[in-house]
Scaffold this active site. Sequence first.
Site, PDB file in Angstrom:
ATOM      1  CG  LEU A   1      -1.975  -1.070   1.335  1.00  0.00           C
ATOM      2  CD1 LEU A   1      -2.744  -0.958   2.646  1.00  0.00           C
ATOM      3  CD2 LEU A   1      -2.940  -0.972   0.152  1.00  0.00           C
ATOM      4  CG  ASP A   2       0.562   4.073  -3.049  1.00  0.00           C
ATOM      5  OD1 ASP A   2       1.385   3.229  -3.429  1.00  0.00           O
ATOM      6  OD2 ASP A   2      -0.333   4.544  -3.773  1.00  0.00           O
ATOM      7  CD  GLU A   3       3.293   8.728   3.119  1.00  0.00           C
ATOM      8  OE1 GLU A   3       2.741   9.073   4.177  1.00  0.00           O
ATOM      9  OE2 GLU A   3       3.187   9.353   2.048  1.00  0.00           O
TER      10      GLU A   3
END
Length: 233
Positions: free
Chosen positions: A102-104
Amino acid sequence: MKLSQVLYSQGFGVRRECEGLIFAGHVTLDGVVCDDPFHEVDPEGLVFGVRGEPWPYRVKALVLLNKPAGYECSQKPKHHPSVMSLLPPPLRVRGLQPVGRLDEDTTGLLLMTDDGALIHRLTSPKKHVPKVYEIEAIDPVTEAQIDELLRGVVLHDDPLPVRAAAAEKTGEHTLRLTLLEGKYHQVKRMLAATGNTVNKLHRSSYGVLTLPDDLAPGKWRWLSGPEAVLGTP
Ligand code: URA
Protein backbone atom coordinates in the site's frame (compact mmCIF):
# COMPACT_ATOMS: atom_id res chain seq x y z
CA MET A 1 9.65 -29.82 21.22
CA LYS A 2 11.69 -28.14 23.98
CA LEU A 3 10.26 -24.89 25.34
CA SER A 4 13.41 -22.96 24.38
CA GLN A 5 13.09 -24.29 20.81
CA VAL A 6 9.48 -23.11 20.70
CA LEU A 7 10.53 -19.58 21.69
CA TYR A 8 13.41 -19.63 19.20
CA SER A 9 11.12 -20.71 16.36
CA GLN A 10 8.67 -17.90 17.20
CA GLY A 11 11.26 -15.12 16.99
CA PHE A 12 12.22 -14.57 20.63
CA GLY A 13 15.94 -14.35 19.85
CA VAL A 14 18.92 -16.64 19.72
CA ARG A 15 18.81 -19.78 21.85
CA ARG A 16 20.64 -18.21 24.80
CA GLU A 17 18.17 -15.30 24.84
CA CYS A 18 15.24 -17.74 24.79
CA GLU A 19 16.77 -19.79 27.60
CA GLY A 20 17.40 -16.55 29.54
CA LEU A 21 13.74 -15.53 29.23
CA ILE A 22 12.67 -18.93 30.53
CA PHE A 23 15.22 -19.07 33.38
CA ALA A 24 14.15 -15.56 34.45
CA GLY A 25 10.56 -16.77 34.89
CA HIS A 26 9.10 -14.65 32.06
CA VAL A 27 7.48 -17.60 30.26
CA THR A 28 4.21 -19.25 31.25
CA LEU A 29 2.36 -22.37 30.12
CA ASP A 30 -1.34 -22.42 31.00
CA GLY A 31 -0.71 -19.34 33.15
CA VAL A 32 1.96 -21.11 35.25
CA VAL A 33 5.64 -20.06 35.08
CA CYS A 34 7.87 -22.71 33.50
CA ASP A 35 11.54 -22.00 34.16
CA ASP A 36 12.89 -25.14 32.50
CA PRO A 37 14.06 -24.44 28.91
CA PHE A 38 14.20 -28.19 28.23
CA HIS A 39 10.59 -28.81 29.25
CA GLU A 40 8.93 -30.81 26.42
CA VAL A 41 5.73 -29.31 24.93
CA ASP A 42 3.47 -30.21 22.04
CA PRO A 43 3.60 -27.03 19.89
CA GLU A 44 0.37 -27.86 18.00
CA GLY A 45 -2.27 -25.40 19.23
CA LEU A 46 0.04 -24.15 21.99
CA VAL A 47 -0.50 -20.67 23.44
CA PHE A 48 2.33 -19.66 25.74
CA GLY A 49 2.87 -16.43 27.67
CA VAL A 50 5.91 -14.15 27.53
CA ARG A 51 5.97 -11.30 30.04
CA GLY A 52 2.20 -11.63 30.38
CA GLU A 53 1.49 -11.53 26.60
CA PRO A 54 -0.18 -14.57 25.03
CA TRP A 55 1.61 -15.98 21.96
CA PRO A 56 0.03 -18.64 19.74
CA TYR A 57 2.58 -21.06 18.25
CA ARG A 58 2.52 -20.72 14.46
CA VAL A 59 4.74 -22.52 11.95
CA LYS A 60 4.07 -19.54 9.66
CA ALA A 61 2.75 -16.25 10.98
CA LEU A 62 -0.09 -14.38 9.25
CA VAL A 63 -1.37 -11.11 10.67
CA LEU A 64 -3.66 -8.31 9.62
CA LEU A 65 -2.51 -4.72 10.20
CA ASN A 66 -4.67 -1.62 10.08
CA LYS A 67 -2.10 0.48 8.25
CA PRO A 68 -2.06 4.14 9.20
CA ALA A 69 -0.95 6.88 6.77
CA GLY A 70 2.70 7.85 7.06
CA TYR A 71 4.21 4.35 6.88
CA GLU A 72 6.01 2.75 3.94
CA CYS A 73 5.64 -0.91 2.99
CA SER A 74 9.29 -1.13 1.94
CA GLN A 75 11.83 -2.90 4.15
CA LYS A 76 14.22 -0.05 3.42
CA PRO A 77 11.90 2.95 3.77
CA LYS A 78 13.13 6.26 2.38
CA HIS A 79 11.01 8.99 3.96
CA HIS A 80 8.74 7.42 6.57
CA PRO A 81 8.97 4.54 9.05
CA SER A 82 8.35 1.04 7.74
CA VAL A 83 5.11 -0.82 8.52
CA MET A 84 7.41 -3.47 10.05
CA SER A 85 8.03 -1.05 12.93
CA LEU A 86 4.36 -1.46 13.93
CA LEU A 87 4.91 -5.16 14.68
CA PRO A 88 6.36 -6.50 17.95
CA PRO A 89 10.04 -7.65 17.93
CA PRO A 90 9.34 -11.43 17.58
CA LEU A 91 7.38 -10.85 14.36
CA ARG A 92 10.10 -8.52 13.06
CA VAL A 93 12.74 -11.14 13.88
CA ARG A 94 10.70 -13.68 11.92
CA GLY A 95 10.88 -11.36 8.91
CA LEU A 96 7.18 -10.81 8.22
CA GLN A 97 6.63 -8.94 4.97
CA PRO A 98 3.61 -7.13 3.55
CA VAL A 99 1.47 -9.09 1.10
CA GLY A 100 1.63 -6.62 -1.81
CA ARG A 101 2.08 -2.95 -1.03
CA LEU A 102 0.00 0.00 0.00
CA ASP A 103 1.30 3.51 -0.70
CA GLU A 104 2.64 5.57 2.18
CA ASP A 105 -0.57 7.67 2.28
CA THR A 106 -2.97 4.70 1.87
CA THR A 107 -4.66 3.38 5.01
CA GLY A 108 -6.42 0.13 5.89
CA LEU A 109 -6.12 -3.59 5.58
CA LEU A 110 -2.59 -4.90 5.06
CA LEU A 111 -1.69 -8.57 5.46
CA MET A 112 1.75 -9.52 6.67
CA THR A 113 3.35 -12.94 6.75
CA ASP A 114 6.64 -14.88 6.73
CA ASP A 115 5.07 -17.45 4.40
CA GLY A 116 6.65 -16.76 1.00
CA ALA A 117 4.46 -19.32 -0.78
CA LEU A 118 1.33 -17.64 0.60
CA ILE A 119 2.53 -14.21 -0.55
CA HIS A 120 2.99 -15.67 -4.01
CA ARG A 121 -0.45 -17.30 -3.91
CA LEU A 122 -2.22 -14.13 -2.80
CA THR A 123 -0.43 -11.74 -5.13
CA SER A 124 -0.30 -13.93 -8.24
CA PRO A 125 -2.20 -12.22 -11.08
CA LYS A 126 -3.81 -15.61 -11.87
CA LYS A 127 -5.45 -15.80 -8.44
CA HIS A 128 -7.78 -12.79 -8.85
CA VAL A 129 -8.08 -12.12 -5.12
CA PRO A 130 -10.58 -9.22 -4.79
CA LYS A 131 -9.45 -6.09 -2.98
CA VAL A 132 -11.91 -3.35 -2.04
CA TYR A 133 -10.87 0.29 -1.85
CA GLU A 134 -12.79 3.24 -0.43
CA ILE A 135 -11.79 6.37 -2.31
CA GLU A 136 -12.26 10.05 -1.68
CA ALA A 137 -11.78 12.00 -4.90
CA ILE A 138 -10.86 15.66 -5.38
CA ASP A 139 -13.57 16.28 -8.00
CA PRO A 140 -17.18 15.09 -7.82
CA VAL A 141 -17.56 11.45 -8.91
CA THR A 142 -19.67 11.09 -12.05
CA GLU A 143 -21.56 8.11 -13.44
CA ALA A 144 -19.43 8.48 -16.61
CA GLN A 145 -16.31 7.90 -14.51
CA ILE A 146 -17.88 4.84 -12.87
CA ASP A 147 -18.78 3.46 -16.34
CA GLU A 148 -15.23 4.04 -17.55
CA LEU A 149 -13.75 2.21 -14.55
CA LEU A 150 -16.08 -0.73 -15.20
CA ARG A 151 -15.45 -0.82 -18.95
CA GLY A 152 -11.68 -0.51 -18.48
CA VAL A 153 -9.08 2.23 -18.65
CA VAL A 154 -5.68 2.11 -20.33
CA LEU A 155 -2.70 2.64 -18.05
CA HIS A 156 0.54 3.85 -19.61
CA ASP A 157 2.63 0.72 -19.04
CA ASP A 158 -0.04 -1.70 -20.22
CA PRO A 159 -1.63 -1.87 -23.65
CA LEU A 160 -4.65 -3.82 -22.34
CA PRO A 161 -7.38 -1.94 -20.49
CA VAL A 162 -7.69 -2.61 -16.75
CA ARG A 163 -11.22 -3.05 -15.45
CA ALA A 164 -12.65 -2.66 -11.97
CA ALA A 165 -14.54 -5.82 -10.95
CA ALA A 166 -17.03 -3.49 -9.23
CA ALA A 167 -17.35 0.27 -8.89
CA GLU A 168 -20.02 2.29 -7.16
CA LYS A 169 -20.46 5.91 -6.25
CA THR A 170 -20.91 6.15 -2.47
CA GLY A 171 -21.18 9.95 -2.15
CA GLU A 172 -20.62 13.21 -4.01
CA HIS A 173 -16.82 12.79 -3.83
CA THR A 174 -16.51 9.12 -2.85
CA LEU A 175 -16.54 5.74 -4.57
CA ARG A 176 -15.87 2.08 -3.80
CA LEU A 177 -13.74 0.07 -6.20
CA THR A 178 -13.07 -3.66 -6.29
CA LEU A 179 -9.91 -4.73 -8.12
CA LEU A 180 -8.67 -8.20 -8.93
CA GLU A 181 -5.09 -7.16 -9.71
CA GLY A 182 -2.52 -5.27 -7.68
CA LYS A 183 -0.63 -3.11 -10.17
CA TYR A 184 1.62 -0.26 -9.07
CA HIS A 185 -0.51 2.73 -7.89
CA GLN A 186 -3.42 1.04 -9.64
CA VAL A 187 -6.29 2.89 -7.98
CA LYS A 188 -4.65 6.30 -8.32
CA ARG A 189 -3.76 5.67 -11.97
CA MET A 190 -7.20 4.30 -12.83
CA LEU A 191 -8.96 7.29 -11.33
CA ALA A 192 -6.51 9.65 -13.01
CA ALA A 193 -7.35 7.98 -16.34
CA THR A 194 -10.98 9.05 -15.85
CA GLY A 195 -9.91 12.67 -15.24
CA ASN A 196 -10.39 12.63 -11.44
CA THR A 197 -7.78 12.47 -8.63
CA VAL A 198 -7.54 10.37 -5.47
CA ASN A 199 -7.46 12.51 -2.34
CA LYS A 200 -7.71 9.68 0.20
CA LEU A 201 -7.41 5.93 -0.25
CA HIS A 202 -8.38 3.21 2.20
CA ARG A 203 -8.44 -0.58 1.69
CA SER A 204 -11.42 -2.07 3.51
CA SER A 205 -11.29 -5.66 2.32
CA TYR A 206 -8.92 -8.33 0.95
CA GLY A 207 -10.30 -11.64 -0.29
CA VAL A 208 -13.11 -12.63 2.09
CA LEU A 209 -11.55 -10.63 4.90
CA THR A 210 -12.87 -7.23 6.00
CA LEU A 211 -10.99 -4.79 8.21
CA PRO A 212 -12.51 -5.18 11.70
CA ASP A 213 -14.17 -2.01 13.08
CA ASP A 214 -12.52 -2.52 16.45
CA LEU A 215 -8.94 -2.63 15.12
CA ALA A 216 -7.48 0.87 15.56
CA PRO A 217 -5.01 2.31 13.01
CA GLY A 218 -1.52 1.00 13.74
CA LYS A 219 -2.83 -2.13 15.50
CA TRP A 220 -2.48 -5.71 14.27
CA ARG A 221 -4.19 -9.04 14.87
CA TRP A 222 -3.38 -12.72 14.29
CA LEU A 223 -5.22 -14.54 11.50
CA SER A 224 -5.87 -18.25 11.82
CA GLY A 225 -4.50 -19.06 8.35
CA PRO A 226 -4.93 -18.49 4.59
CA GLU A 227 -8.59 -19.60 4.80
CA ALA A 228 -9.31 -16.41 6.80
CA VAL A 229 -8.39 -14.53 3.61
CA LEU A 230 -9.32 -16.94 0.80
CA GLY A 231 -12.36 -18.61 2.37
CA THR A 232 -12.73 -22.35 2.75
CA PRO A 233 -10.68 -24.22 0.10
N1 URA B 1 -3.69 1.52 -5.53
C1 URA B 1 -2.99 2.67 -5.29
O1 URA B 1 -2.94 3.56 -6.13
N2 URA B 1 -2.38 2.77 -4.11
C2 URA B 1 -2.44 1.84 -3.13
O2 URA B 1 -1.87 2.03 -2.06
C3 URA B 1 -3.18 0.68 -3.39
C4 URA B 1 -3.79 0.53 -4.61
